[in-house]
Write an enzyme that holds these catalytic residues in place. Structure first.
Site, mmCIF file in Angstrom:
data_model
loop_
_atom_site.group_PDB
_atom_site.id
_atom_site.type_symbol
_atom_site.label_atom_id
_atom_site.label_comp_id
_atom_site.label_asym_id
_atom_site.label_seq_id
_atom_site.Cartn_x
_atom_site.Cartn_y
_atom_site.Cartn_z
ATOM 1 N N GLU A 167 0.840 -1.197 0.000
ATOM 2 C CA GLU A 167 0.000 0.000 0.000
ATOM 3 C C GLU A 167 0.878 1.250 0.000
ATOM 4 O O GLU A 167 0.396 2.352 0.240
ATOM 5 C CB GLU A 167 -0.922 0.005 1.219
ATOM 6 C CG GLU A 167 -1.769 -1.246 1.333
ATOM 7 C CD GLU A 167 -2.937 -1.061 2.292
ATOM 8 O OE1 GLU A 167 -3.750 -0.157 2.065
ATOM 9 O OE2 GLU A 167 -3.013 -1.838 3.258
ATOM 10 N N ARG A 212 5.125 2.869 -1.376
ATOM 11 C CA ARG A 212 5.968 3.071 -2.554
ATOM 12 C C ARG A 212 7.240 2.227 -2.537
ATOM 13 O O ARG A 212 8.013 2.262 -1.582
ATOM 14 C CB ARG A 212 6.327 4.547 -2.682
ATOM 15 C CG ARG A 212 5.113 5.392 -3.082
ATOM 16 C CD ARG A 212 5.380 6.866 -3.019
ATOM 17 N NE ARG A 212 5.555 7.332 -1.664
ATOM 18 C CZ ARG A 212 4.552 7.592 -0.819
ATOM 19 N NH1 ARG A 212 3.305 7.421 -1.184
ATOM 20 N NH2 ARG A 212 4.801 8.023 0.397
ATOM 21 N N ALA A 260 1.991 2.449 8.350
ATOM 22 C CA ALA A 260 1.407 3.480 7.489
ATOM 23 C C ALA A 260 2.223 4.768 7.575
ATOM 24 O O ALA A 260 2.631 5.192 8.657
ATOM 25 C CB ALA A 260 -0.036 3.743 7.925
ATOM 26 N N ASP A 281 7.432 1.549 12.869
ATOM 27 C CA ASP A 281 6.112 2.027 13.307
ATOM 28 C C ASP A 281 5.525 3.070 12.352
ATOM 29 O O ASP A 281 6.259 3.771 11.646
ATOM 30 C CB ASP A 281 6.213 2.634 14.701
ATOM 31 C CG ASP A 281 5.882 1.611 15.788
ATOM 32 O OD1 ASP A 281 5.802 0.402 15.470
ATOM 33 O OD2 ASP A 281 5.713 2.020 16.954
ATOM 34 N N ALA A 282 4.226 3.167 12.377
ATOM 35 C CA ALA A 282 3.523 4.135 11.533
ATOM 36 C C ALA A 282 4.071 5.533 11.755
ATOM 37 O O ALA A 282 4.317 5.958 12.889
ATOM 38 C CB ALA A 282 2.031 4.109 11.864
ATOM 39 N N GLY A 339 21.200 8.300 8.385
ATOM 40 C CA GLY A 339 21.818 9.112 9.431
ATOM 41 C C GLY A 339 20.989 9.253 10.684
ATOM 42 O O GLY A 339 21.428 9.895 11.647
ATOM 43 N N ARG A 382 10.679 2.493 16.583
ATOM 44 C CA ARG A 382 9.513 3.236 17.048
ATOM 45 C C ARG A 382 9.957 4.604 17.570
ATOM 46 O O ARG A 382 11.135 4.873 17.737
ATOM 47 C CB ARG A 382 8.817 2.456 18.156
ATOM 48 C CG ARG A 382 9.736 2.173 19.296
ATOM 49 C CD ARG A 382 9.480 0.918 20.118
ATOM 50 N NE ARG A 382 8.137 0.446 20.172
ATOM 51 C CZ ARG A 382 7.782 -0.675 20.842
ATOM 52 N NH1 ARG A 382 8.717 -1.379 21.483
ATOM 53 N NH2 ARG A 382 6.552 -1.074 20.859
ATOM 54 N N SER A 415 6.676 8.119 22.450
ATOM 55 C CA SER A 415 5.761 9.262 22.330
ATOM 56 C C SER A 415 5.810 10.156 23.557
ATOM 57 O O SER A 415 5.158 11.191 23.605
ATOM 58 C CB SER A 415 4.339 8.759 22.090
ATOM 59 O OG SER A 415 3.855 8.085 23.227
#
Lengths: 405, 405, 405
Positions: free
Chosen positions: B268, B270, B311, B326-327, B334, B381, B384
């Protein structure tokens, strides 16, 4: 009455001058003759207008002849409106043929394209009725377009590069155009499809629909330069402008109307309406440049030359030449961007006219994206150790646009 | 002269041996006969070559027959060049029919496809002239291709899976191919469109253009495996390779030439030129894998098996098996990636041959993306809570590629 | 036997009641008559079913007539299976014409569409054989579909908006449908292409293939509302549902089957299978909403009304009304999101029914994405100074869905 035959170029010019000196005459900003597709149910609706030739701030002599050819065929051309649109009829064509007589044999290849249009219409009129298939359009004032024909003429002016991106008034264009189904480039009224759905489906004659939109596709109307590539016609809307050498890849790219490129640009991302991208720049895979309707507070975004927008980056501010936005990050008007004193000095050096204050000895100042708008040579990145969005002086060469500097 | 009729397989093989023993003879790496589309204005330009059958390191007997069939029809086959291309003429077809006599009745379905091509040409030649529509191509050396026919033959070798991705020399291929408008799969010279624009638009006969590119689309030439899906033909360029079971979704995906999959892959995102993705991997919606021309310093990226690219993630380094990106995050060469001592030990355990030093008791070491290139079982990841890009041992199973291990 | 002519509406209703009172009779959930495309090599395979009209929980009288028309033409309708599919034959059409007699002259425009279908079939049957081109389908139970015709009927029920997204059982639909090449909307068996490749390529008759998939495109079967736009047909799979006023841009967007919009939505990103997006929301360029098969642990994602997903954002949790996910960030079930006490209080105020605990005086609490699922008025962003993903009370208006509240 009939427009007279002119005998040579001098005579032609005399006729033009005569026409232009009439009371109330105005030179049109743009004009052209289009073949139109009309509604299957509502033939008074113009669904599409295909211009073989468009004129924009040029060929005023031809415009005068075409106006007189209308007048002499009994049409009252209204110069007081911003635009004038009328059916092309046999009498009009005959008048224009008369006046263009000295050019009829010269109108070949790149020469005298408006005369070629009249010759072709004359040839068509000899074998069949012109019916309501052709319309002539004059735009006298760049006001909000009133007719589909005028919208199309403006879209052509943009897509042929005759008018700069953002230079034309397209207010209300969405309201003027019909939303239609496109089948192999031909527009079909949705209501007509509904009326014939049962019959067409049962007979196996339901048409292939490639899109439903008010706008056609760029490649249905425009022949790009030899070194321009558009890998998927759906990616470029009519009204976009693509400078020679531009490549539009088929992944996540898109160029809306009244947006595009002013030099050879590699496009693998989205160029929203009102966005302009300069020569040598690279809109990476999935990169988004926000348009006036999508997050820029109405400020249209220009991207300079030799600037790189990394894959899946998002840019909501104008950028100058030689900038880099790293893959995956978003720089919006309100994004706080950290810049340390040394890099800030280098950025100021590269942008002597910018209104930036040098930082003191403190490690880092934070500027809003909007404060960095339009600067040259800035590299936007996210520090992967602490998540901070920072700006440094990019190592890209800042190529100056000789036309602008 | 004419090539003789062979009476049975033994006789055929004797003829092949006779041909192959001639002075200077070389077995071709690849060969095939194509129907070609020529320029509307410049018929000497080959705009497209459609091969019903391509041969790549195979069928050397048939190659010998076809070479002799040319020679016996008076053509001097040059074995010293890297490639040889010639028009297919009736005399050549007759010669090949003679030599293939023992196989004419056997050439059906999957058997003797080259003979089927000759039979079909013979059948066509009986009712119409072959004109300049057919070309035979031999590639003797994998040098930079010199002709559009050779470029197409190599693209077919890649897209049929007969040659591995990245295994062929395509240097200068862009220069050899013409940039053309594609209309329902047929190439049209842009200059021809320009010459006929006025007439075609006024007559309502302007063709539907689906793309403007040097390359055609994969699905215009290649029939995929029964369990392969390509939801939008514009998403896969000719020269891409899609292993059986691969699905190409229509959102933001794209597979360039000389790139693709070596197993069933969900795509889904490139897959840039030179990128290879392994079995069971998942290229998430909008994910970008950078190509050699877009940010990898020329290092082609391979993605292993059973690896997940989230994604809108961006990957600029090779990844092994069982990895996760991870999305929304970008891992470039680098990018500094934090790894704590415990996770690093687990990653080293999963990659015994990797040149990674175990960390001491310190909390975290920072490795560049390039240092983690090609490792198995790594989960990339972004924390966050503090924005740090980190790597841990992924919980995905690392499936080993039995062909590689 | 033949079904009798009814003389007026009362008589018609009596006949319906008579039919419905037969032993074992069941009213179908859905029914319709389709023209089918059959395999070129295997005509027993149904490659596509085009329904001019679909009925879903409606028109039970017409269903009764069609069932009786089958029975009276000698077909044993099995009410015990979840679905019943049969060829449409001339005798059946005649029976239905008889019973529909009072409506034959009234069946025009939007009125009595099932009768229009029968009239058209009757008209076709007068000039040609119906052959095996038409199939009638009844679904009695919403079980896993057993036939391509039943899958198509359910996809139509979704795409016409007659059945809500996620409301139908499509288990095993992929297994029931054939993977085929689509050429101008017509399905072609891949094996047929293989068998004819040599001949078609050499004759220049190889078909244009626009996709290879089990599903057709939405626009090959569905006529959208007048104010709906789909700029590229490849972007919307059959089985998607688009509410009037929805716009699907051509960049990185995609709407899978059993997914879509329940109000006017601007879509420039991906709406995966099972995702529902509410009125007034905006799926920004390249934004991804994860589906049940791609990272949501099987929890289908609903996006409320008036919610904005920024460009290249990724959403893996349901969102309520009036939310914002900033450009370029990913909110997944496991993402830890920082919320300070003040903002948390405001979010709780906007979501009185939510099970959120107010925070103490501490600066910040961290909640998992899943804990914030479905809340109204939340603004997700990344602090660009420290990389923290945070949630605040958005300034967007929370429009309530009057149907849900």
């Amino acid at each position: 009455m009939a427009l007279r035959i002119t005998i040579d170029e001098t005579d032609f010019k005399a006729l033009v001058q005569e026409i232009e000196s009439q009371e109330g005459y105005r030179k049109p900003i743009g004009f052209g003759i289009a073949r139109v597709d009309r509604g299957q149910l509502s033939p008074e609706k113009i669904l599409q207008a295909s211009f073989p030739v468009v004129n924009w701030n040029e060929n005023f002599g031809s415009a005068a002849i075409l106006i007189a050819a209308l007048q002499e065929s009994g049409v009252d051309v209204d110069f007081t409106s911003s635009e004038f649109v009328y059916d092309v009829k046999k009498k009009f064509v005959k008048n224009a043929m008369n006046a263009f007589t000295p050019y009829l044999n010269l109108a070949l290849g790149e020469a005298h394209k408006n005369v070629q249009v009249i010759k072709t219409l004359d040839w068509i009129a000899q074998t069949e009725k012109l019916k309501k298939d052709y319309r002539i359009v004059f735009i006298f004032e760049d006001d909000a377009p009133l007719s589909p024909e005028a919208v199309y003429l403006k879209l052509y002016a943009l897509s042929t590069g005759k008018a700069p991106i953002r230079s034309l008034n397209l207010s209300g264009a969405f309201g003027v155009l019909e939303n239609v189904a496109w089948s192999l480039g031909q527009p079909i009224e949705l209501e007509w499809l509904r009326m014939h759905e049962i019959e067409m489906k049962l007979l196996g004659e339901y048409p292939l629909i490639e899109s439903v939109d008010k706008f056609p596709r760029f490649l249905s109307h425009i022949i790009p330069a030899d070194n321009t590539r558009i890998l998927d016609a759906s990616k470029v809307r009519m009204g976009a402008q693509l400078h020679a050498g531009t490549t539009i890849m088929p992944g996540a790219s898109y160029v809306n109307f009244n947006a595009g490129t002013t030099g050879a640009v590699m496009v693998e991302g989205r160029i929203s309406s009102s966005v302009v991208v300069g020569k040598g720049s690279d809109v990476g895979g999935g990169a988004s440049i926000l348009g006036v309707l999508s997050g820029t507070n109405g400020n249209p975004v220009s991207i300079g030359e030799n600037t790189l927008l990394g894959a899946n980056s998002v840019t909501g501010i104008p950028l100058g030449n030689g900038c880099i936005v790293d893959a995956g990050i978003a720089i919006l008007e309100g994004t706080k961007v950290g810049v340390n004193a040394g890099e800030l000095a280098k950025i100021i050096e590269a942008n002597p006219k910018a209104k930036l204050k040098k930082a003191g000895k403190e490690e880092m100042v934070f500027l809003k994206g909007l404060e960095l708008a339009g600067l040259h040579g800035v590299h936007f990145r996210q520090n992967s150790m602490n998540g901070m969005i920072i700006a440094t002086r990019s190592k890209r060469e800042i190529k100056l646009n000789s036309e602008l500097h």
